[in-house]
Design a protein around this motif. Structure first.
Motif, PDB file in Angstrom:
ATOM      1  N   GLU A 171       0.739  -1.212  -0.123  1.00 55.75           N
ATOM      2  CA  GLU A 171       0.037  -0.096  -0.015  1.00 55.75           C
ATOM      3  C   GLU A 171       0.939   1.284  -0.090  1.00 55.75           C
ATOM      4  O   GLU A 171       0.242   2.397  -0.058  1.00 55.75           O
ATOM      5  CB  GLU A 171      -0.874   0.008   1.204  1.00 55.75           C
ATOM      6  CG  GLU A 171      -2.145  -1.087   1.163  1.00 55.75           C
ATOM      7  CD  GLU A 171      -2.956  -1.061  -0.069  1.00 55.75           C
ATOM      8  OE1 GLU A 171      -3.502   0.218  -0.349  1.00 55.75           O
ATOM      9  OE2 GLU A 171      -2.809  -1.818  -0.939  1.00 55.75           O
ATOM     10  N   GLN A 213      -2.227  -7.755  -2.808  1.00 60.97           N
ATOM     11  CA  GLN A 213      -2.610  -7.387  -3.907  1.00 60.97           C
ATOM     12  C   GLN A 213      -1.416  -7.599  -5.207  1.00 60.97           C
ATOM     13  O   GLN A 213      -1.858  -8.051  -6.457  1.00 60.97           O
ATOM     14  CB  GLN A 213      -2.932  -5.993  -3.969  1.00 60.97           C
ATOM     15  CG  GLN A 213      -3.416  -5.598  -5.457  1.00 60.97           C
ATOM     16  CD  GLN A 213      -3.523  -3.973  -5.376  1.00 60.97           C
ATOM     17  OE1 GLN A 213      -4.150  -3.528  -4.060  1.00 60.97           O
ATOM     18  NE2 GLN A 213      -3.182  -3.173  -6.133  1.00 60.97           N
ATOM     19  N   ARG A 234      -1.474  -4.612   9.804  1.00 56.81           N
ATOM     20  CA  ARG A 234      -1.470  -3.252   9.523  1.00 56.81           C
ATOM     21  C   ARG A 234      -0.699  -2.590  11.007  1.00 56.81           C
ATOM     22  O   ARG A 234      -1.436  -2.877  11.940  1.00 56.81           O
ATOM     23  CB  ARG A 234      -2.581  -2.509   9.357  1.00 56.81           C
ATOM     24  CG  ARG A 234      -3.220  -3.029   7.773  1.00 56.81           C
ATOM     25  CD  ARG A 234      -2.706  -2.130   6.756  1.00 56.81           C
ATOM     26  NE  ARG A 234      -3.333  -2.876   5.565  1.00 56.81           N
ATOM     27  CZ  ARG A 234      -4.060  -2.448   4.682  1.00 56.81           C
ATOM     28  NH1 ARG A 234      -4.729  -1.428   4.938  1.00 56.81           N
ATOM     29  NH2 ARG A 234      -4.457  -3.149   3.639  1.00 56.81           N
ATOM     30  N   PHE A 247      -5.801  -9.035  10.047  1.00 52.43           N
ATOM     31  CA  PHE A 247      -7.179  -9.000   9.385  1.00 52.43           C
ATOM     32  C   PHE A 247      -7.144  -9.886   8.343  1.00 52.43           C
ATOM     33  O   PHE A 247      -6.213  -9.925   7.520  1.00 52.43           O
ATOM     34  CB  PHE A 247      -8.102  -7.716   9.224  1.00 52.43           C
ATOM     35  CG  PHE A 247      -7.442  -6.635   8.339  1.00 52.43           C
ATOM     36  CD1 PHE A 247      -6.455  -5.914   8.777  1.00 52.43           C
ATOM     37  CD2 PHE A 247      -7.917  -6.773   7.056  1.00 52.43           C
ATOM     38  CE1 PHE A 247      -5.876  -5.130   7.599  1.00 52.43           C
ATOM     39  CE2 PHE A 247      -7.548  -5.874   6.150  1.00 52.43           C
ATOM     40  CZ  PHE A 247      -6.429  -5.000   6.495  1.00 52.43           C
ATOM     41  N   GLY A 435     -10.285  -5.102  -2.420  1.00 49.78           N
ATOM     42  CA  GLY A 435     -10.195  -5.742  -1.161  1.00 49.78           C
ATOM     43  C   GLY A 435     -11.313  -5.667  -0.535  1.00 49.78           C
ATOM     44  O   GLY A 435     -12.025  -4.729  -0.080  1.00 49.78           O
TER      45      GLY A 435
HETATM   46  O1  4AD Z   1      -8.443  -0.223   1.510  1.00 43.73           O
HETATM   47  P1  4AD Z   1      -7.464  -1.082   1.504  1.00 43.73           P
HETATM   48  O2  4AD Z   1      -6.309  -0.956   2.357  1.00 43.73           O
HETATM   49  O3  4AD Z   1      -6.867  -1.896   0.284  1.00 43.73           O
HETATM   50  C1  4AD Z   1      -6.037  -2.773  -0.139  1.00 43.73           C
HETATM   51  O4  4AD Z   1      -5.320  -3.302   0.806  1.00 43.73           O
HETATM   52  C2  4AD Z   1      -5.912  -3.071  -1.553  1.00 43.73           C
HETATM   53  N1  4AD Z   1      -4.558  -3.607  -1.523  1.00 43.73           N
HETATM   54  C3  4AD Z   1      -7.151  -4.037  -1.588  1.00 43.73           C
HETATM   55  C4  4AD Z   1      -6.939  -4.163  -3.353  1.00 43.73           C
HETATM   56  O5  4AD Z   1      -7.331  -3.485  -4.109  1.00 43.73           O
HETATM   57  N2  4AD Z   1      -6.716  -5.596  -3.680  1.00 43.73           N
HETATM   58  O6  4AD Z   1      -7.996  -2.506   2.310  1.00 43.73           O
HETATM   59  C5  4AD Z   1      -9.213  -3.117   1.812  1.00 43.73           C
HETATM   60  C6  4AD Z   1     -10.140  -3.450   2.802  1.00 43.73           C
HETATM   61  C7  4AD Z   1     -10.901  -2.005   3.368  1.00 43.73           C
HETATM   62  O7  4AD Z   1     -12.134  -1.665   2.597  1.00 43.73           O
HETATM   63  C8  4AD Z   1     -11.241  -2.615   4.865  1.00 43.73           C
HETATM   64  O8  4AD Z   1     -12.589  -3.193   4.630  1.00 43.73           O
HETATM   65  C9  4AD Z   1     -10.539  -3.817   4.933  1.00 43.73           C
HETATM   66  O9  4AD Z   1      -9.511  -4.014   3.914  1.00 43.73           O
HETATM   67  N3  4AD Z   1      -9.355  -3.048   6.236  1.00 43.73           N
HETATM   68  C10 4AD Z   1      -9.391  -3.193   7.489  1.00 43.73           C
HETATM   69  N4  4AD Z   1      -9.917  -4.176   8.151  1.00 43.73           N
HETATM   70  C11 4AD Z   1      -9.925  -4.210   9.537  1.00 43.73           C
HETATM   71  N5  4AD Z   1      -8.615  -3.728   9.950  1.00 43.73           N
HETATM   72  C12 4AD Z   1      -7.987  -2.762   9.460  1.00 43.73           C
HETATM   73  N6  4AD Z   1      -7.091  -2.129  10.050  1.00 43.73           N
HETATM   74  C13 4AD Z   1      -8.184  -2.537   7.959  1.00 43.73           C
HETATM   75  N7  4AD Z   1      -7.681  -1.963   7.015  1.00 43.73           N
HETATM   76  C14 4AD Z   1      -8.336  -2.251   5.898  1.00 43.73           C
END
Ligand code: 4AD
Length: 466
Positions: A171, A213, A234, A247, A435
């Motif tokens: 990211e 990803q 994270r 997660f 995601g």
């Molecule tokens: O928006 P995020 O950060 O996107 C990605 O990681 C991309 N690489 C995804 C992709 O396009 N393949 O995270 C995606 C989703 C968020 O919408 C949220 O639902 C969840 O992951 N998320 C978390 N869930 C729980 N705890 C956290 N700290 C989270 N951060 C993101």
């Protein structure tokens, strides 16, 4: 004699009058004046426990059965009969109750047959699966995971296992946990005192992945439709009810797909998952609706039946500014949407799920495709009523020169991303993916108010027990 799960015994497909054996843990015991004990036994196979009616004629009735308390493990054998009890289809008239394990101190057994606060249950995360709520959440979570794989299987996707240990910050947000195999107190250092990772197990500085990803993109650009589903990490110090440090994420990636196609897959996917829960876990959802969230079933039905609304980020900002609503965080073009903004859009403005697209380029990740306006990227967030963002995705930047410029803008070292740049050198194609935060999905389906209750062993700042 048939040894069976409680679910099977309660389903009504076994012959009434036949002898069955069930194995599980006592939920409650009630003794009647008539010299009988009613022992509710759960093995977790379904929401309901089965009632075992133990007569005083059992050889161990006085010595053991009458001392059973919540949590004891038993094997009960007897005749399966139609139950006289309200809401109970079948029960067992026991001819034998074997106690396998006692509870050594029934007074202090944490899971008593009464309502416990969720805060308390988080402190006994190893025993909370024995409660009604966590039994239901666990089965719903399992149902959702199986439906994730089924959806992709039915739609021609391949499941790719992506690594947990990595050198790449997928990211680019610098929120990674470092992996070290060395004695932290004696890290090898070079002459200038810097840590020398070349002597580490991996010969490099490595981290726990924040997203699969980038790895799954490689497979998309060969197998066309792929997904990864696994744990991600994270290191953000977000002590909130929506964030975990560990997660699970579901990440599909689709070759030759633009943002529109991506949003369509996200919509079909979520609806498929909700349909699966309603069809397969009606018992658990009925409990959730009764005890946790009154409209739990109705809102999943509504979600399935409503087409998602599509809103451009720029229009979303205008709508929020014109709403007359007082928000804690500022609403301004160029700033990210906060949960309160997302919830206003999806709950109050539209009243159904919303896909917000085309965010300002500087607030989104480096790999998102730059739009022709040069100010926005082809990003999308799916917002759900009651929770806000549940899915984040984008069309990926497939042009090498633009990707390089974006990485430079974000201060990323291209040396760490050579392999990722290769996809743009060898047969690059437009591709998209997203995601889904799996625990956010569980929170939504189960009407939970804290994400720490959506995963068996939550990991968050200050929380890593068990
Ligand atoms: O928006 P995020 O950060 O996107 C990605 O990681 C991309 N690489 C995804 C992709 O396009 N393949 O995270 C995606 C989703 C968020 O919408 C949220 O639902 C969840 O992951 N998320 C978390 N869930 C729980 N705890 C956290 N700290 C989270 N951060 C993101």
């Amino acid at each position: 004699m048939t040894t069976t799960s409680v679910q099977h015994a309660l389903e009504g497909r076994l012959p009434v009058g036949g002898e069955v054996t069930v194995r599980g843990w006592v939920r409650t015991r009630r003794d009647s004046k008539a010299g009988l004990s009613f022992v509710n036994v759960s093995d977790g196979s379904c929401f309901a426990p089965i009632q075992v009616v133990a007569p005083a004629t059992l050889s161990n009735y006085e010595s053991e059965v009458k001392h059973l308390t919540a949590g004891c493990s038993v094997i009960a054998t007897g005749e399966l009969v139609a139950s006289q009890g309200k809401g109970q289809g079948f029960e067992i008239q026991a001819s034998r109750v074997e106690v396998v394990g006692w509870v050594d101190d029934p007074e202090t057994y944490p899971i008593q047959p009464k309502a416990h606060s969720l805060e308390f249950l988080r402190e006994v995360a190893h025993l909370r699966p024995r409660t009604n709520l966590f039994g239901a959440v666990t089965r719903i979570r399992d149902c959702l995971s199986k439906a994730v794989h089924r959806f992709f299987h039915e739609n021609g996707y391949f499941w790719i296992s992506t690594p947990i240990v990595t050198t790449s910050d997928a990211e680019g947000a610098g929120q990674m946990f470092r992996v070290s195999t060395l004695d932290l107190a004696n890290l090898p250092r070079n002459a200038s005192g810097e840590v020398d990772f070349s002597r580490d197990f991996f010969g490099k500085e490595t981290f726990l992945t924040v997203s699969g990803q980038l790895n799954v993109e490689a497979y998309c650009l060969a197998l066309s439709k792929v997904y990864t589903f696994g744990p991600t990490f994270r290191a953000e110090n977000s002590n909130t009810t929506r964030h975990l440090a560990e997660f699970w994420m579901v990440e599909p990636e689709i070759a030759f797909a633009d943002l529109k196609e991506n949003a369509r897959v996200a919509e079909d996917f979520l609806k498929y998952l909700f349909r699966a829960v309603l069809d397969e876990r009606a018992d658990d959802m009925a409990f959730i609706a009764e005890r946790v969230q009154k409209d739990a079933v109705a809102r999943l039905e509504a979600f399935i039946n409503a087409p998602f609304e599509q809103i451009d980020y720029t229009d979303a900002i205008k709508l929020l500014q014109a709403s007359g609503q007082k928000f804690d965080f500022p609403v301004e073009w160029g700033l990210d949407l906060q949960t309160e903004h997302e919830r206003w859009l999806t709950e109050q403005h539209v009243g159904r799920p919303v896909v917000v697209s085309n965010y300002p380029e500087h607030i989104k990740a480096f790999y998102m495709r730059l739009n022709d306006d040069g100010r926005t990227v082809a990003a999308m967030d799916v917002l759900a009523p009651g929770i806000g963002e549940i899915i984040g995705g984008s069309q990926r930047e497939e042009r090498l020169d633009v990707l390089d410029a974006r990485m430079a803008q974000f201060g990323l070292d291209p040396g760490h991303y050579q392999w990722y740049r290769d996809f743009r050198r060898y047969g690059s194609v437009p591709h998209s993916g997203f995601g889904l935060g799996f625990e956010r999905l569980v929170v939504y389906v189960c009407g939970l108010s804290n994400i720490r209750d959506a995963i068996p062993y939550p990991r968050a700042p200050g929380t890593a027990d068990y």
